[in-house]
Write an enzyme that holds these catalytic residues in place. Sequence first.
Site, PDB file in Angstrom:
ATOM      1  N   SER A  98      70.433  52.619  55.375  1.00 30.70           N
ATOM      2  CA  SER A  98      70.059  51.210  55.415  1.00 30.70           C
ATOM      3  C   SER A  98      69.453  50.830  54.068  1.00 30.70           C
ATOM      4  O   SER A  98      69.344  51.653  53.159  1.00 30.70           O
ATOM      5  CB  SER A  98      69.043  50.951  56.534  1.00 30.70           C
ATOM      6  OG  SER A  98      67.834  51.630  56.253  1.00 30.70           O
ATOM      7  N   LYS A  99      69.041  49.586  53.949  1.00 35.04           N
ATOM      8  CA  LYS A  99      68.480  49.118  52.678  1.00 35.04           C
ATOM      9  C   LYS A  99      67.238  49.901  52.269  1.00 35.04           C
ATOM     10  O   LYS A  99      66.973  50.091  51.089  1.00 35.04           O
ATOM     11  CB  LYS A  99      68.161  47.626  52.763  1.00 35.04           C
ATOM     12  CG  LYS A  99      69.399  46.743  52.733  1.00 35.04           C
ATOM     13  CD  LYS A  99      69.032  45.274  52.693  1.00 35.04           C
ATOM     14  CE  LYS A  99      70.278  44.410  52.596  1.00 35.04           C
ATOM     15  NZ  LYS A  99      69.956  42.970  52.565  1.00 35.04           N
TER      16      LYS A  99
END
Length: 470
Positions: free
Chosen positions: A244-245
């Site tokens: 994910s980010k």
Amino acid sequence: MPAPGQIVTRFAPSPTGFLHIGGARTALFNWLYAKRMGGIFRLRIEDTDRARSTPEAIEAILEGLDWLGLQHDDEVVYQFARAARHREVVDELLAKGAAYKCYASQEELEAMRAEQKAAGKPMRYDGRWRDRVPDGPLPNVPPVIRLKAPQTGETIIDDQVQGEVKFRNDVLDDFILLRSDGNPTYMLSVVVDDYDMGVTHIIRGDDHLTNAARQRQIIDAMGWPKPVYAHLPLMHGEDGAKLSKRHGALGIHEYQNLGYLPEAMRNYLLRLGWSHGDDETISTAQAIDWFNLESIGRSPARVDFKKLNNLNGHYMRAADDGELAVAAQQLIGRMGRPPLTATQEAQLLKAMPSLKDRAKTLVELIDNMSFIFVERPLTPDEKALKALSEDARARLKRLGAALADVPWTAPEIEAAVRTFAEAEQAKLGDVAQPLRAALTGRTVSPPVFDVMATLGREEALARIADQAAA
């Protein structure tokens, strides 16, 4: 058109965001397999989500692939522009009795799902219009078109990575092919486009594995040849959680701006889920020669930025000095900094052997070459100021005089500074560190004698004089 028996792969991103690292790996694997098999690699932009697809995202995808060196064959296919062809296939399915019109209203469907949920059953379309012959006027509801999917048996996907995967047909409902507004669904469009593009091998993330079962049912209903599937495990962060980010899941264009080389990025992406013995450093030519689907692992690959940095450092050290200088200047331009002067370009090229040995990214390299950019008089940073004590400045004045007639090469300068340190009864470091501070404004830099040779006699002695007089 592909020749009979020719391998055709495709990369089919949705332009609802930038090309991320997982998509870039998928593109690379498709590109490599096509190259390895003497086939064709095609690009399709799946822009049917008109609300979220943007020209900026399309441009970022194209630029990202270009930077990675993954050139596609033939023209780019835009899925939305092919809607008429997708509707044509729906008409064929209706004519075959493999699809049907469903007039269930939204309220009916919501009530159906609520009832299923209350009964603890899976929420799926119950086929209420599947075999229904209207005994009166049709409801005043625009129908959707649904596939008349098989209700018994299994749909089997013989996947090159996941192995044989079975899906019970009684849990796969009659999904929608054409919405009530006449727009095709993703599930239909993908199958039609793959068939029309001659795609023989579908290599994509395993989040599409369930989609493969539904898409296979359309393929079977149309009597089209079955593609070979290879569903790649998704990527995880270093902590084992889905990428994910917060793990640094950046767009590929951001890796370019962080100073990574495309050849290093290709090598890194290749090793995220594919292996060739214990080899870590694999050139693109080797990758094309060795790549196969059998060596793709089933376990999620873990992103490791330390490994990426080490790989990039390897490729930087092996790079041609001139090509690396060009790449550095291009990044300087993207940073919004003024272009190098002719003198600075020459200095960069001269310093490159030393610079590239000390940096793992182009950003680090540019930071290390900052001594080339600074203008006189330099403003030393806090640590450099500590090195430039009153005694150190007095010594710099004497050193400048001692260097005035020295042949200006790094070995000759080093020998002269060592001789000077001995005459001063000082350690070499006690001379070299203030010298570095005077020349660069920092206490950390490439080898100080290389810095002096790069700057040239006039500029180096002038910088020393500036700080000696400060």
